[in-house]
Design an enzyme around this catalytic site. Structure first.
Site, PDB file in Angstrom:
ATOM      1  N   GLU A  86      33.505 -25.400   1.385  1.00  0.00           N
ATOM      2  CA  GLU A  86      32.873 -25.516   2.517  1.00  0.00           C
ATOM      3  C   GLU A  86      33.109 -27.129   3.334  1.00  0.00           C
ATOM      4  OE1 GLU A  86      32.049 -23.100   4.715  1.00  0.00           O
ATOM      5  OE2 GLU A  86      32.188 -21.226   3.160  1.00  0.00           O
TER       6      GLU A  86
ATOM      7  N   GLY B 273      18.944 -10.105   8.169  1.00  0.00           N
ATOM      8  CA  GLY B 273      19.206 -10.735   7.261  1.00  0.00           C
ATOM      9  C   GLY B 273      18.166  -9.966   6.141  1.00  0.00           C
TER      10      GLY B 273
ATOM     11  N   ASP C  69      38.650 -16.275   6.072  1.00  0.00           N
ATOM     12  CA  ASP C  69      39.786 -17.287   6.935  1.00  0.00           C
ATOM     13  C   ASP C  69      40.887 -16.439   6.749  1.00  0.00           C
ATOM     14  OD1 ASP C  69      37.429 -18.678   6.243  1.00  0.00           O
ATOM     15  OD2 ASP C  69      38.054 -19.368   4.124  1.00  0.00           O
TER      16      ASP C  69
ATOM     17  N   PRO D 294      16.432  -8.634   1.995  1.00  0.00           N
ATOM     18  CA  PRO D 294      15.636  -8.314   2.026  1.00  0.00           C
ATOM     19  C   PRO D 294      14.572  -9.753   1.515  1.00  0.00           C
ATOM     20  CG  PRO D 294      16.750  -6.795   0.890  1.00  0.00           C
ATOM     21  CD  PRO D 294      17.608  -7.862   1.545  1.00  0.00           C
TER      22      PRO D 294
ATOM     23  N   HIS E 169      36.704 -26.469   4.783  1.00  0.00           N
ATOM     24  CA  HIS E 169      36.791 -26.701   5.586  1.00  0.00           C
ATOM     25  C   HIS E 169      36.043 -27.836   6.503  1.00  0.00           C
ATOM     26  CE1 HIS E 169      37.521 -22.556   5.779  1.00  0.00           C
ATOM     27  NE2 HIS E 169      36.783 -22.230   5.091  1.00  0.00           N
TER      28      HIS E 169
ATOM     29  N   GLY F  33      11.546 -12.856   4.634  1.00  0.00           N
ATOM     30  CA  GLY F  33       9.931 -13.477   5.239  1.00  0.00           C
ATOM     31  C   GLY F  33      10.165 -12.697   6.997  1.00  0.00           C
ATOM     32  N   LYS F  34      11.119 -11.574   7.760  1.00  0.00           N
ATOM     33  CA  LYS F  34      10.913 -11.100   8.478  1.00  0.00           C
ATOM     34  C   LYS F  34       9.771 -10.493   8.783  1.00  0.00           C
ATOM     35  CE  LYS F  34      14.712  -8.427   7.307  1.00  0.00           C
ATOM     36  NZ  LYS F  34      15.197  -9.035   5.628  1.00  0.00           N
ATOM     37  N   THR F  35       9.632  -9.633   8.095  1.00  0.00           N
ATOM     38  CA  THR F  35       8.027  -8.803   8.407  1.00  0.00           C
ATOM     39  C   THR F  35       6.930  -9.907   8.227  1.00  0.00           C
ATOM     40  OG1 THR F  35       8.114  -7.055   6.872  1.00  0.00           O
ATOM     41  CG2 THR F  35       6.369  -7.036   8.056  1.00  0.00           C
TER      42      THR F  35
HETATM   43  P1  ADP Z   1      11.581  -9.645   4.192  1.00  0.00           P
HETATM   44  O1  ADP Z   1      10.577  -8.651   5.575  1.00  0.00           O
HETATM   45  O2  ADP Z   1      12.567 -10.130   5.129  1.00  0.00           O
HETATM   46  O3  ADP Z   1      11.942  -8.333   3.581  1.00  0.00           O
HETATM   47  P2  ADP Z   1       8.998 -10.432   4.081  1.00  0.00           P
HETATM   48  O4  ADP Z   1       8.499 -10.478   5.042  1.00  0.00           O
HETATM   49  O5  ADP Z   1       8.034  -8.952   3.427  1.00  0.00           O
HETATM   50  O6  ADP Z   1      10.543 -10.337   3.742  1.00  0.00           O
HETATM   51  O7  ADP Z   1       8.637 -11.559   3.048  1.00  0.00           O
HETATM   52  C1  ADP Z   1       7.750 -11.155   1.997  1.00  0.00           C
HETATM   53  C2  ADP Z   1       6.888 -11.944   1.083  1.00  0.00           C
HETATM   54  O8  ADP Z   1       7.754 -13.138   0.686  1.00  0.00           O
HETATM   55  C3  ADP Z   1       6.197 -12.617   2.645  1.00  0.00           C
HETATM   56  O9  ADP Z   1       4.719 -11.692   2.144  1.00  0.00           O
HETATM   57  C4  ADP Z   1       5.139 -14.263   1.972  1.00  0.00           C
HETATM   58  O10 ADP Z   1       4.688 -14.193   1.027  1.00  0.00           O
HETATM   59  C5  ADP Z   1       7.287 -13.981   1.149  1.00  0.00           C
HETATM   60  N1  ADP Z   1       8.027 -15.515   1.928  1.00  0.00           N
HETATM   61  C6  ADP Z   1       9.507 -14.056   2.563  1.00  0.00           C
HETATM   62  N2  ADP Z   1       9.920 -15.606   2.854  1.00  0.00           N
HETATM   63  C7  ADP Z   1       8.795 -16.001   3.286  1.00  0.00           C
HETATM   64  C8  ADP Z   1       9.046 -17.762   3.914  1.00  0.00           C
HETATM   65  N3  ADP Z   1      10.022 -18.277   4.951  1.00  0.00           N
HETATM   66  N4  ADP Z   1       7.949 -18.653   3.970  1.00  0.00           N
HETATM   67  C9  ADP Z   1       7.181 -18.365   3.586  1.00  0.00           C
HETATM   68  N5  ADP Z   1       6.365 -17.261   2.270  1.00  0.00           N
HETATM   69  C10 ADP Z   1       7.684 -16.453   2.437  1.00  0.00           C
HETATM   70 ZN    ZN Z   2      36.193 -19.959   3.843  1.00  0.00          ZN
HETATM   71 MG    MG Z   3       9.600  -6.336   5.513  1.00  0.00          MG
END
Ligand code: ADP
Ligand code: ZN
Ligand code: MG
Length: 637
Positions: free
Chosen positions: A458, A235, A533, A237, A461, A240-242
């Site tokens: 959308e 996804g 599409d 940047p 569609h 919230g992946k980390t």
């Molecule tokens: P990514 O790894 O996808 O680049 P991060 O996890 O580093 O994103 O997100 C950075 C900060 O943004 C997190 O530490 C948090 O404070 C905030 N954040 C991002 N996504 C979320 C979420 N879904 N819910 C709550 N806080 C979020």
């Molecule tokens: Zn479309």
């Molecule tokens: Mg990250």
């Protein structure tokens, strides 16, 4: 932010860890790095000196025989020991040495062979004890040996100490393993939990299986269930992946080891692979545990998609080591590997093979409700004024990610402090939003016009999907961007289909053209947003005409080889291919006409659907059918 990844404690280890059991900090032996080393060397030197001087005491002064006889005559000799002509002895009272350098009480001397004195008479006259044992104990053989080893031991000690300092950055090569990773102390209850993550509930659902596995690995093991393979979080940047990876570890209560793929190879060439090995070894020791590899695309790019960091070999070796480690995980260890990437599309296919990262979980930016929930999380420890309306802020921030929202909230708090207010107000939040938007190059918030167009696209569609008889039900419509798509309208069937009717395929083409048709009908523009599409439409039409015998003019024959990549025209005469082309156009044109006509006919439903999408950004099956006022299709099964 409290959720920030803790800093690496030592630069020589490319990973961080939290929640690992506490081990004695390895810094104990040398409290102050180089200072400690110098202190240690000093101590060793002093001790050696004392020892040497202690043993060195064996050198009692040799005095002249004349001096000796004088002392005997003076009655100052208490006892002597003689062996041959050598004499050792002890004085009753210390006497100054002849050269004026201090005093002595023990001594040795040599009786000259020509001495013609009557020593024995002299001695007995002055009550000198003549002992059978040496008065002065000679240094033993062992002591001599030990003494000779002291400089050697000293050298070795210094060498080891120095090597430990210098050897560590090279991955602990010459001197074995480096110290175990230092745990980042996390206060109990302070670890990241699913509660700290909002707006990506589906993803949380997908990961909860892993949490359960990590909590009770023995249950799964007993059942002989295979361990989940690696999970790739893909996804943009800041979504919230980390955070999510840490939350999985926090929820399961297992140690979390994280490293950025680039950190494996940034510092010293040739150590990436050994670091990966160490990281997995450490995690294995405290399993069940999670290993998280961030930015895996920096080393996991497919060949020929541009050079990543470091040399080519370095990248490859590090990647191969990760794959080897993952292949080596049988599952009974309880080590789960998570990875994150912004670019799932460029990854080396070797990474996504079964047993490796065989699950790709898409992490999308939050929709409106998700943004409100994220705002709530990040303001929960802030004093808020009564006028704060997070829902309205959420409505005004389409396109912003969790990270954007977190920094906006933080900015609002800073503004409140600067304005000397006791609480954060709605005005602070608006100012912060403006400020955050100004500070970035990419537009944080999607322009209203583009959102409207996407919503109609959308909706087009989705509405046509709902209107076509026999079409798959619409499951979800969203204007939250996913990957390269600005939005998604998802239809899936309830059951597997094995053969498709012509009517169904035409319905699919009409639905796929619905986005473009809606833009045409409502805004009278054509945008680039319909590229994929049209690819889909072309594929369907080509199959219908060239392979499935659905065109009378082409007839029941295969005019196009199944593999579209192959050069056109090997399977049929040019004239036939001309006809295929013509027939494809006819079908697509008819479908496009039909799409536009239906949308004009049901303009009210189209507007309603688009309006609902603009409000909520994501509609599930029920919400979508309700918004369009169309009864949901009866469930077939
Ligand atoms: P990514 O790894 O996808 O680049 P991060 O996890 O580093 O994103 O997100 C950075 C900060 O943004 C997190 O530490 C948090 O404070 C905030 N954040 C991002 N996504 C979320 C979420 N879904 N819910 C709550 N806080 C979020
Ligand atoms: Zn479309
Ligand atoms: Mg990250």
């Amino acid at each position: 932010m409290s959720n920030a990844v803790p800093p690496r404690r030592s630069p020589d280890k490319p990973w961080r860890s939290e929640g690992a059991p506490l081990s004695p900090p390895p810094g104990k032996k040398m409290p102050g790095g180089w200072g400690g080393l110098i202190l240690a060397a000093l101590a060793v030197y002093l001790i050696a000196n004392v020892l040497l001087s202690f043993f060195g005491r064996g050198g009692e002064p040799a005095i002249s025989y004349t001096e000796f006889t004088k002392q005997v005559a003076a009655g100052n000799v208490s006892k002597i020991y003689a062996k041959g002509d050598s004499i050792q002895g002890q004085l009753r009272k210390k006497s100054p040495l002849g050269d004026g350098k201090g005093e002595y009480s023990e001594f040795r001397t040599q009786r000259p062979a020509f001495a013609d004195d009557n020593l024995w008479d002299e001695l007995s006259k002055h009550n000198v004890t003549v002992t059978a044992e040496p008065v002065i104990v000679q240094r033993s053989f062992l002591a001599n040996l030990l003494l000779s080893l002291v400089p050697m031991a000293l050298l070795i000690l210094l060498w080891v100490l120095a090597a430990r300092r210098l050897g560590a950055p090279a991955g602990g090569g010459a001197f074995g393993r480096s110290a175990p990773p230092e745990p980042v102390e996390v206060e109990p209850g302070k670890r990241t939990a699913f509660d700290d993550v909002a707006g990506i509930d589906e993803v949380k659902g997908e990961l909860s299986g892993i949490v359960d596995f990590l909590k009770n690995p023995q249950v799964y093991r007993r059942m002989g269930a295979r361990m989940p393979g690696g999970v790739l979080l893909a996804g943009p940047p800041g979504t919230g992946k980390t955070l999510l990876a840490r939350a999985v570890a926090g929820e399961a209560g297992v140690p979390f080891f994280s490293a950025s793929a680039s950190e494996f190879i940034e510092m010293i060439v040739g150590v990436g692979a050994s670091r990966v090995r160490e990281l997995f070894a450490e995690a294995g020791k405290v399993a069940p545990a999670i290993v998280f590899i961030d930015e895996i695309d920096t080393i996991g790019r497919a060949h020929g998609t541009g050079a990543g960091l470091g040399g080519h070999d370095e990248r490859e070796q590090t990647l191969n080591q990760i794959l080897t480690e993952m292949d080596g995980l049988s599952g009974s260890e309880g080590v789960v590997v998570l990875a994150a990437t912004n670019r799932a599309d460029v990854l080396d296919p070797a990474l996504t093979r079964p047993g490796r990262f065989d699950r790709i979980v898409q992490v999308s930016p939050p929709d409106r409700a998700g943004r409100a929930a994220i705002l709530k999380i990040h303001t929960r420890r802030m004093p808020r004024a009564k006028d704060v309306d997070l829902g309205r802020i959420a409505g005004a921030t389409p396109g912003m990610t969790g990270a954007d929202l977190a920094s906006m909230v933080n900015e609002a708090a800073l503004i409140a402090v600067r304005r000397k207010q006791p609480e954060v107000t709605q005005a602070d939040l608006w100012t912060a939003l403006e400020k955050v938007q100004l500070g970035t190059e990419r537009p944080l918030v999607m322009p209203a016009e583009e959102r409207r167009r996407t919503a109609y696209h959308e909706s087009g569609h989705a509405l046509l999907g709902m209107l076509q008889p026999g079409a798959d039900p619409v499951r979800k419509v969203t204007i939250v961007p996913r990957g390269r798509a600005l939005g998604v309208a998802l239809s899936t069937s309830d059951a597997d289909r094995y053969a498709y009717t012509e009517e169904y395929l035409r319905g699919r083409i009409v639905g796929a053209l619905g986005g473009m048709a809606a833009e045409h009908v409502v805004f009278d523009v054509i945008t680039t947003g319909s590229e994929s599409d049209l690819e889909q439409v072309t594929r369907l039409a080509r199959g219908m005409v060239g392979r499935w015998g659905m065109s009378e003019r082409v007839g029941r024959l295969t005019a196009i080889p199944p593999d579209v990549q192959q050069p056109y025209g090997l399977a049929a005469a040019p004239a036939t291919l001309d006809v295929v082309d013509h027939e494809m156009r006819r079908i697509v044109d008819e479908c496009y006409e039909s799409a536009c006509r239906q949308l004009r006919e049901h303009r009210g439903k189209l507007d309603a659907l688009a309006q609902a999408l603009l409000e909520a950004e994501t509609l599930d099956e029920d919400e979508a059918y309700r918004a369009a006022a169309i009864p949901p299709p009866g469930k077939e099964t």
